[in-house]
Each structure stands twice: as structure tokens, then as C-alpha cells.
Design an enzyme around this catalytic site. Structure first.
Site, mmCIF file in Angstrom:
data_model
loop_
_atom_site.group_PDB
_atom_site.id
_atom_site.type_symbol
_atom_site.label_atom_id
_atom_site.label_comp_id
_atom_site.label_asym_id
_atom_site.label_seq_id
_atom_site.Cartn_x
_atom_site.Cartn_y
_atom_site.Cartn_z
ATOM 1 C CE LYS A 116 44.076 35.453 46.676
ATOM 2 N NZ LYS A 116 44.334 34.656 45.470
ATOM 3 C CD GLU A 200 44.764 41.578 51.477
ATOM 4 O OE1 GLU A 200 45.429 40.906 52.305
ATOM 5 O OE2 GLU A 200 43.668 41.202 51.025
ATOM 6 C CG HIS A 235 52.469 33.392 52.185
ATOM 7 N ND1 HIS A 235 52.155 34.283 53.193
ATOM 8 C CD2 HIS A 235 53.499 33.941 51.500
ATOM 9 C CE1 HIS A 235 52.958 35.329 53.113
ATOM 10 N NE2 HIS A 235 53.785 35.146 52.105
ATOM 11 N NE ARG A 292 40.872 25.643 46.082
ATOM 12 C CZ ARG A 292 41.603 25.564 47.183
ATOM 13 N NH1 ARG A 292 41.377 24.582 48.043
ATOM 14 N NH2 ARG A 292 42.541 26.443 47.448
#
Length: 672
Positions: A116, A200, A235, A292
Site C-alpha cells: 500500500k 493515514e 472494515h 483481482r
């Protein structure tokens, strides 16, 4: 086009790929573990190869075993589905070495998006907007905490590898940081073999909107519009819809073009999803790109009329994209609800068991059920607890939402706890109907979804009691009809008593709380009615109704409503236009209940594996301190101290398998 493909996955997605392959005349090979020997995807495929034991790390994650199965059966290509090996660059490279086509993006694209932090650097160069954060190589806890302190809380810790909500923690204050970081790193290492993290800034009310992209080997790229995936727990997505409510064409185009820039920056091929956070002011920020097919891809198929698995197969075989951007259109609105074996009333903990009764809604042009299980199958501790995906479509959002609630009300599952009632109430609550969406939706509207307010009991309890007396009356009438003496008083169900009102007493268990009720039968010129009263007279209702099959027509104090009834294994569910309730009759206490069975210890909430012990035996702990961590069905769960006290001993060690209900810790509470 390929003649034969192998599907390197299981369950619902394996069945999904097989169906499209069969329609295209492509032979299929399934792989399976010990636990999946008789699974639906195995019976659907033309061939099947056993690849190992039940744990995924000993079967579905063994890339060499999968490739060996493909070579052995003469498969030309491997479809990885989602999860497992779908974003594993090493596996993709091994396929290339063995001259097997990997039905997905090239190795370089997977590697670029596999981290990421690296992905964000690539996106920044490509002009894709990013959320403020730290995604550097220095992984020292002190530096990560410093970056969080400087950004200001709340922040979001995310594993640089993987997805699906694993290795992710919200941190609301500096005091929580150390424990949250340790848990996120541990979960990430267990799931992906990599514990690197990024940090973040956590946006408090964003929407999660993702763009479906597709690229071919000739350099063409399109976006197939957006999906709103804001409604989440842990999440992980619960209900997705397409298109996103309130999306105007200019913003759709901006996000779509940004998603294509992201894909082209890594020379992408095949199906991919670029996920964004959409703020209330219309600004959007790149989160990650999933290299994907996504679990929620059916809603995109429903609004575009395209089969995305067919697109994958065509692109992977070298064909150009079936359509160009200007040829793609949005038709209507679609929802997908994920049906899980889990307990929403217990923090959505996954559950295991056997699907003793399974009756999904009937498939039609408006309703689609994607599943990998059948009645009698087991939901085990080894894999994700998703039972099925329920997808609906109609001309607009309101009509599609009506389709969704009706289909959820028609879904029948018994043998284990599921989230069906939760989904039904979520889809029916006014904020969801109003599309007031953000990623904190469930917490924000908890009371509206879980319907635990006292005001609902005034309707729910009389409705449940009315069903019970009408069911009893219906059963007695059927018995009388088959009796030699149909007028026998033994067939009466009116609760007759000498010199006393005709009444019956029930105790209903609703959300595991007991509610004693008295039902008094009353006759009038209009027929038979009932006065239903709570034990403390808090709830009182005059009720009458008709039960025909599984349809209940009720009148409660002049308010008329209809309910669909589902009853299996002692659990009775009533689905109305506004909500769903599930209850059961409390069994009489015969004095054989051991209320102190688990006194002095803490028990496992489910079957699982002990990941780590967090304190030493003999340690003094405070209420709420984490004592150990369990992992079950791809999720971590911390077992915490119920009070201030001392850990005497642990009954299991790291790596041990435990059964649900097993005592884990001997614990002494400090004297008051």
C-alpha cells in the site's frame, strides 16, 4: 479462448467462475481440501484435485500444489478468484514459468499494488489524489507514533500488504496507539506474512466508493462505473450498491478517469478495483487498488448487463475488451447483501455449525443468489463465514431496495446464527432508505438497526404472542379434524379455567432477554380476539389476526400489518415491512442449570486458534486489559479481563486449537 481452466479457490467464487466457464463451453478443474471433499464447487466442476488438509495454509495457499494440479489435468489457465493466491506475485510468476495463463494482472502490477505504501507513491506520480499519511520504509514504532501524533488523531493503521480489513485498526488517541499497532502488525503477519504498516489520517464521515476498471493486452482501458461500499463492520463490507447514490455525472467521470490513470500507471491487464474515500465536499482520495475481481462485482454486472468473469477470460486469452467506454451504460440500480454465519448481537463474531435448513429466495431477473453451500453443509472454522451473496436489481434505488427487503424476508436459514435479521433491519431503517451513507453508518445508526429500544417491544411482543396462539389454534384444529371425537375438550386452545379468565402464559426470549406475557382470549360480535399483557403491565395490546401458512395478518390496537413467518430449530422469525424479529419460547427451568459453570474463568467465544498470550501467569491486570488473542475464520479477537484481578493460569498455549466454550483462563477477581 481456453479449453480448460483450473479455479484456485473454493466456495461461492469457485462456483461463480464455473458457471460462466460452463456457459462458454470451457472445462473446469476444482481443487479442494479435506474439509471441502464434498463441497458444491467440487461437484460442479468437471474434474477435482485434492491438495491438502483443511487449514488454508496447508491447501489453498500452497501454490506449488495448485500448479501441479493444473499441469496434471491439462488446464491452460488458472483463475485465482479472490483471496488466497489472487494477489500473490510469486504465484503469478510461477504460473508464467510453467506456461500457465494467470487470469489476472501481470506480476509487475500485483507487485506495484501489493504494498500500500509503494502504491501510494505510484499514485502520487500519476496524479491520483491521496489521503494525508505516512507510508515510508522506516517501520520503527516510535516513528509511526510520531507521524500519528503530528497528523492528529484519529488515524488509521493499515497493513501495507493484503486487504479485506485484515491488519487494520482505528486509533482514536495516543494512549491506544501501542496496543493497536501490535495487534495490527500481528494480524497482518498472520494473514500476509508481512507486518509492515502505513498510517493515514482517518476521515470521520467519508463514503467508500470504488471504481471497477478493466484493461486488455492491447492497451485499452474502461471503467464500469462505481459501487458504494460504505456500510461496513470490522472494515469489511456488508451491503454494497451500484451506482452510488447522489453521484453526478461529472464526479463519476473524474473518479473513473482517475481510476484508469491508476491502472495505466502500472500497465494493468484484466479486472481491477480502485478504491476511493469520497468526502462530503466531493473531494476523493485513493485508498488502494485491488488487483483481482471483487466480492461485490455482481452489482456492477447487474447495472451494466455484462459478465465480468467472461471479460476476464476473454482478456486473459488475448482478446480485446468486449466494449469501449462510450458503449457502456448504467441500467437501473442493484444491491448486494452478504449473508454471514455470525452473531451481530455479539460484535459480529463468526459462528460455526451445520446448515440444517437452507432455503434462499428464488432466482429471477430481479434476484440473484451467489453461494457455494447447500443444505446440510458445514460452516467450519477454517474459512470465511460467508454463506451467500444476495443480489437484487430494479429500475431505480427505491424499487431495488424493496426487492432487497422482500428477498431478505424470504431467506430461510437454520442450524446457526446468521446476520439475516440484522441485514433486514439495516435495509429497512430510514437513514439507509435516505442514502445517508458513510463508513461509520452502523455505529451511528446502531439503535435504528438493532431495534433494541423499548418502543419496539410494544409491537414486537404482542405480534410474537399472537402468532403463538394462532399457531396453537391452527395445530389443534388440524388435530381435531383427524380425531374420532373432534368436539373433545382436549382440542380446546382457549386457556379455559374454572371461575377465571381464559388465558395462557408465555415467556419469550428476544435478544436473550426473557419477557413473560399473558394472553387472554376474548370473544365479541366481531369474533375472537386477545388481550396480550406483559408481566409488569408495561405492554398491553388488543390483538386479533389470521394465520395462513407462513403468512400472518395481524391487527394490534387497530394497526394492521402483515408478517412472513419462518420457524426452524425452535427459532421463530417474523418479517414485517418495517423490521425483523427472532425469538424463541423459554424452556422451563427444571433446576439442572449450572449458573456457575464458568465462574472464575473466561471461555472461548468460538472455535479457533490461540495466536498469542499477552500476559504472564500471576500478572495483576485491570478490567478491559487484553489477556490473549484468538484467531478464527480469518479474524482476530482479543479476550479481555472482565474485572480487576489476577491471571492464575492459561489452559492453552500459542498455536493450540480450542473449541467454542472452552475455558481459556483461570482468573481471580480482586475482592470488592
Amino acid at each position: 479462448m481456453f479449453n480448460k481452466i483450473l479455479i484456485a479457490n473454493r466456495g461461492e467464487i469457485a462456483c461463480r467462475v464455473i458457471r460462466t466457464a460452463q456457459r462458454l463451453g470451457i472445462s473446469t478443474v476444482a481443487v479442494y481440501s479435506d474439509a471441502d471433499r464434498d463441497a458444491l464447487h467440487v461437484t460442479m466442476a468437471d474434474e477435482a484435485v485434492h491438495i491438502g488438509a483443511a487449514p488454508s495454509r496447508e491447501s489453498y495457499l500452497l501454490g506449488d500444489k495448485v500448479i501441479e494440479a493444473a499441469l496434471r489435468t491439462g488446464a491452460q489457465a488458472i483463475h485465482p478468484g479472490y483471496g488466497f493466491l489472487s494477489e500473490n506475485a510469486d504465484f503469478c510468476n510461477r504460473c508464467k514459468q510453467e506456461k500457465l495463463v494467470f487470469i489476472g494482472p501481470p506480476v509487475g502490477a500485483i507487485e506495484a499494488m501489493g504494498s500500500k505504501s509503494a502504491a501510494k507513491q505510484i499514485m502520487e506520480k500519476a496524479g491520483v489524489p491521496l489521503v494525508p499519511g505516512y507510508h515510508g520504509d522506516d517501520q520503527s514504532p516510535a516513528l509511526l507514533k510520531q507521524a500519528s501524533d503530528e497528523m492528529g488523531y484519529p488515524v488509521l493503521l493499515k497493513a501495507t500488504a493484503g486487504g479485506g480489513g485484515k491488519g487494520m485498526r482505528q486509533v482514536w488517541s495516543a494512549d491506544e496507539f501501542d496496543e493497536a499497532l501490535a495487534a495490527a502488525k500481528r494480524e497482518s503477519l498472520n494473514a500476509f506474512g508481512d507486518d509492515r504498516m502505513l498510517v493515514e489520517k482517518y476521515l470521520t464521515q467519508p463514503r467508500h466508493v470504488e471504481i471497477q476498471v478493466f484493461c486488455d493486452q492491447q492497451g485499452n482501458a474502461v471503467y464500469l462505473f462505481e459501487r458504494d461500499c460504505s456500510v461496513q463492520r470490522r472494515h469489511q463490507k456488508v451491503i454494497e450498491e451500484a451506482p452510488a447514490p447522489g453521484m453526478h455525472e461529472a464526479l463519476r467521470q473524474q473518479m473513473g478517469e482517475a481510476a484508469i490513470r491508476a491502472a495505466q500507471a502500472i500497465d494493468y491487464e484484466g479486472a481491477g478495483t480502485v478504491e476511493f474515500l469520497l468526502d462530503s465536499d466531493g473531494s476523493f482520495y485513493f485508498m488502494e487498488m485491488n488487483t483481482r475481481l471483487q466480492v461485490e462485482h455482481p452489482v456492477t454486472e447487474m447495472i451494466t448487463g455484462q459478465d465480468l468473469v467472461e471479460w476476464q477470460l476473454r482478456v486473459a486469452s488475448g482478446e480485446p475488451l468486449p466494449l469501449q467506454q462510450q458503449e457502456l451504460r448504467i441500467h437501473g440500480h442493484a444491491f448486494e447483501a452478504r449473508v454471514y454465519a455470525e452473531d451481530p448481537d455479539n460484535d459480529f463474531l463468526p459462528v460455526t455449525g451445520t446448515l440444517s435448513f437452507l432455503q434462499p429466495p428464488v432466482n429471477s431477473q430481479h434476484v440473484r443468489v451467489d453461494s457455494g453451500v447447500r443444505q446440510g453443509d458445514e460452516v467450519s472454522v477454517f474459512y470465511d463465514p460467508m454463506i451467500a451473496k444476495l443480489i437484487v436489481w430494479d429500475e431505480d434505488r427505491d424499487r431495488a431496495l424493496s426487492r432487497l427487503t422482500r428477498a431478505l424476508g424470504e431467506y430461510r436459514i437454520s442450524g446457526m446464527t446468521t446476520n439475516l435479521e440484522f441485514l433486514y433491519n439495516l435495509a429497512n431503517c430510514q437513514p439507509f432508505r435516505d442514502a445517508d451513507l458513510d463508513t461509520g453508518f452502523i455505529d451511528k445508526h446502531h439503535a435504528a438497526i438493532f431495534l433494541d429500544g423499548e418502543e419496539r417491544l410494544g409491537q414486537d411482543l404482542p405480534l410474537a404472542a399472537l402468532y403463538l396462539v394462532l399457531r396453537q389454534q391452527q395445530s389443534a384444529e388440524q388435530s381435531a379434524g383427524h380425531s374420532r371425537d373432534p368436539s373433545s375438550p382436549w382440542h380446546n386452545t382457549d386457556g379455559w379455567r374454572l371461575n377465571a379468565p381464559s388465558q395462557q402464559d408465555f415467556t419469550l426470549l428476544l435478544h436473550e432477554q426473557a419477557y413473560p406475557l399473558t394472553v387472554e382470549q376474548r370473544r365479541s360480535g366481531a369474533g375472537c380476539g386477545y388481550r396480550i399483557t406483559g408481566s409488569d403491565a408495561t405492554y398491553c395490546s388488543d390483538a386479533r389476526g389470521v394465520l395462513e401458512g407462513n403468512q400472518l395478518r395481524a391487527n394490534l390496537d387497530g394497526y394492521q400489518l402483515n408478517a412472513t413467518v419462518s420457524e426452524h430449530d425452535g427459532i421463530i422469525s417474523l418479517y414485517t415491512a418495517n423490521n425483523a424479529i427472532s425469538f424463541r419460547l423459554q424452556k422451563p427451568d427444571l433446576g439442572d442449570q449450572d449458573s456457575d459453570q464458568n465462574a472464575g474463568g473466561l471461555s472461548a467465544p468460538m472455535n479457533g486458534t490461540i495466536v498469542t498470550l499477552l500476559v504472564e501467569p500471576g500478572s495483576e491486570v485491570a478490567k478491559g486489559d487484553a489477556l490473549l488473542v484468538m484467531e478464527a475464520m480469518k479474524m482476530e479477537h482479543s479476550i479481555r479481563a472482565p474485572a480487576d484481578g489476577r491471571v492464575v493460569s492459561f489452559f492453552y498455549n500459542s498455536g493450540d486449537l480450542v473449541d467454542g466454550g472452552s475455558e481459556l483462563v483461570e482468573f481471580e477477581t480482586n475482592p470488592a
